[in-house]
Design an enzyme around this catalytic site. Structure first.
Site, PDB file in Angstrom:
ATOM      1  N   ASP A  91      10.336  26.171 -24.146  1.00 50.91           N
ATOM      2  CA  ASP A  91      11.305  25.280 -24.696  1.00 50.91           C
ATOM      3  C   ASP A  91      10.450  24.459 -25.937  1.00 50.91           C
ATOM      4  OD1 ASP A  91      13.680  23.707 -25.888  1.00 50.91           O
ATOM      5  OD2 ASP A  91      13.761  22.686 -23.954  1.00 50.91           O
ATOM      6  N   LYS A  93      10.695  24.251 -29.241  1.00 51.75           N
ATOM      7  CA  LYS A  93      11.338  23.924 -30.351  1.00 51.75           C
ATOM      8  C   LYS A  93      10.468  23.858 -31.650  1.00 51.75           C
ATOM      9  CE  LYS A  93      14.446  20.778 -27.888  1.00 51.75           C
ATOM     10  NZ  LYS A  93      13.793  20.818 -26.308  1.00 51.75           N
ATOM     11  N   ASP A  96       8.201  24.373 -37.839  1.00 54.83           N
ATOM     12  CA  ASP A  96       7.638  24.386 -39.355  1.00 54.83           C
ATOM     13  C   ASP A  96       7.844  25.723 -40.070  1.00 54.83           C
ATOM     14  OD1 ASP A  96       5.149  23.631 -40.872  1.00 54.83           O
ATOM     15  OD2 ASP A  96       4.400  22.520 -39.310  1.00 54.83           O
TER      16      ASP A  96
HETATM   17  P1  BMP Z   1      17.421  16.809 -17.644  1.00 50.50           P
HETATM   18  O1  BMP Z   1      18.495  17.719 -17.118  1.00 50.50           O
HETATM   19  O2  BMP Z   1      16.195  16.435 -16.813  1.00 50.50           O
HETATM   20  O3  BMP Z   1      17.893  16.001 -18.605  1.00 50.50           O
HETATM   21  O4  BMP Z   1      16.461  17.832 -18.741  1.00 50.50           O
HETATM   22  C1  BMP Z   1      17.081  18.383 -19.916  1.00 50.50           C
HETATM   23  C2  BMP Z   1      16.089  19.528 -20.490  1.00 50.50           C
HETATM   24  O5  BMP Z   1      16.814  20.177 -21.629  1.00 50.50           O
HETATM   25  C3  BMP Z   1      15.089  18.892 -20.782  1.00 50.50           C
HETATM   26  O6  BMP Z   1      13.581  19.981 -20.761  1.00 50.50           O
HETATM   27  C4  BMP Z   1      15.105  18.804 -22.441  1.00 50.50           C
HETATM   28  O7  BMP Z   1      13.919  18.895 -23.089  1.00 50.50           O
HETATM   29  C5  BMP Z   1      15.958  20.172 -22.708  1.00 50.50           C
HETATM   30  N1  BMP Z   1      17.125  19.795 -23.785  1.00 50.50           N
HETATM   31  C6  BMP Z   1      17.866  18.760 -23.803  1.00 50.50           C
HETATM   32  O8  BMP Z   1      18.023  17.948 -22.748  1.00 50.50           O
HETATM   33  N2  BMP Z   1      18.877  18.551 -24.796  1.00 50.50           N
HETATM   34  C7  BMP Z   1      18.847  19.423 -25.961  1.00 50.50           C
HETATM   35  O9  BMP Z   1      19.860  19.346 -26.657  1.00 50.50           O
HETATM   36  C8  BMP Z   1      17.967  20.399 -25.918  1.00 50.50           C
HETATM   37  C9  BMP Z   1      17.064  20.452 -24.801  1.00 50.50           C
HETATM   38  O10 BMP Z   1      16.215  21.798 -24.899  1.00 50.50           O
END
Ligand code: BMP
Length: 259
Positions: A91, A93, A96
């Site tokens: 992931d 992201k 650039d």
């Molecule tokens: P968690 O379920 O612990 O909140 O983690 C969510 C994961 O998804 C994290 O790795 C975060 O970087 C990613 N993420 C997010 O939460 N929202 C988005 O819109 C896009 C993401 O990649």
């Protein structure tokens, strides 16, 4: 009401090889659960991957948060992934210009292009960012996931920006496998995989802007395909049995929307 196709049918419509592979894995293993393993020690990530591998279709990493990252980590993760038949999603992201993301994807400490089956991209720099990935993914068949919407409070990925990201995906549907989004919009065609983070049963959000929905809400009510669960699983005292609960909820939501 929307007419939903099965994941088997979607595998045939997919325009990116990894999208097709993922739909087939989901159908075979009967799971539309992806787990975000945001742990900071390599052995913790590997142990969790091996313990929940049978329940998931995708394991999502942020390799730049792993304190003791090395090539052996990737090597071991790849072995666990093939043992349990899941895909690896970094992931990163990328955001650039094309020339810079090409180096960020292929070079540096992580050499992401060598092992990630899919990576995330922000479209703020415009569609030419995708050209930075073309050489590499032509060889590997890896898939790009465009961030069309985000789960966090006050996200700017909304409205016309979201529409432009969908358009960018359609114009590059060989390279783009799908979208990170919170809902299925009419313009998101069936060749794309829709993946949704911000999923947890027992919390509405955290203290840093994250917002949570349930598997049933996003898959059945909002029509997305894959739930991405992080802390809801890896912070649970019984991650494996918790993963099974998320898997069952998301799969039941998928099956019920077919009827
Ligand atoms: P968690 O379920 O612990 O909140 O983690 C969510 C994961 O998804 C994290 O790795 C975060 O970087 C990613 N993420 C997010 O939460 N929202 C988005 O819109 C896009 C993401 O990649």
């Amino acid at each position: 009401a929307k007419k939903y196709l099965t994941y088997e049918e979607r595998a045939k419509l997919a325009t990116n090889p990894t999208a097709s592979k993922l739909f087939n894995i989901m159908a075979t293993k009967k799971t539309n659960l992806a787990v975000a393993v945001d742990l900071t020690r390599k052995q913790e990530v590997l142990n969790l991957a091996d313990s929940i591998g049978s329940e998931i279709c995708v394991l999502k990493t942020h390799v730049d948060i792993i304190d003791d990252y090395d090539q052996d980590f990737v090597h071991q993760l790849e072995q666990i992934a093939s043992k349990h038949n899941f895909l690896i999603f970094e992931d990163r992201k990328f955001a650039d210009i094309g020339n810079t993301v090409k180096y960020q994807f292929e070079s540096g400490v992580y050499h992401i292009s060598k092992w990630a089956h899919m990576v995330t991209i922000h479209g703020v720099a415009g569609p030419a960012i995708i050209d930075g990935f073309r050489d590499s993914i032509k060889q590997t068949g890896a898939g790009l996931l465009l961030l069309a919407q985000m789960s966090s409070k006050g996200s700017l990925c909304v409205g016309e920006y979201t529409n432009q990201m969908i358009e960018m995906g359609k114009q590059n549907s060989d390279a783009v496998m799908g979208f990170i989004c919170q809902e299925r919009l009419e313009s998101m065609s069936d060749n794309f995989v829709l993946m949704t983070p911000g999923i947890q049963f027992n919390s509405k959000g955290d203290s840093m802007g994250q917002q949570y929905n349930t598997p049933d809400y996003v898959v059945k009510e909002k029509g997305t395909d894959v739930i991405i669960v992080g802390r809801g699983i890896y912070q649970n005292s019984e991650p494996k049995s918790e993963a099974i609960k998320y898997k069952q909820a998301a799969w039941a939501a998928y099956e019920s929307r077919l009827n």
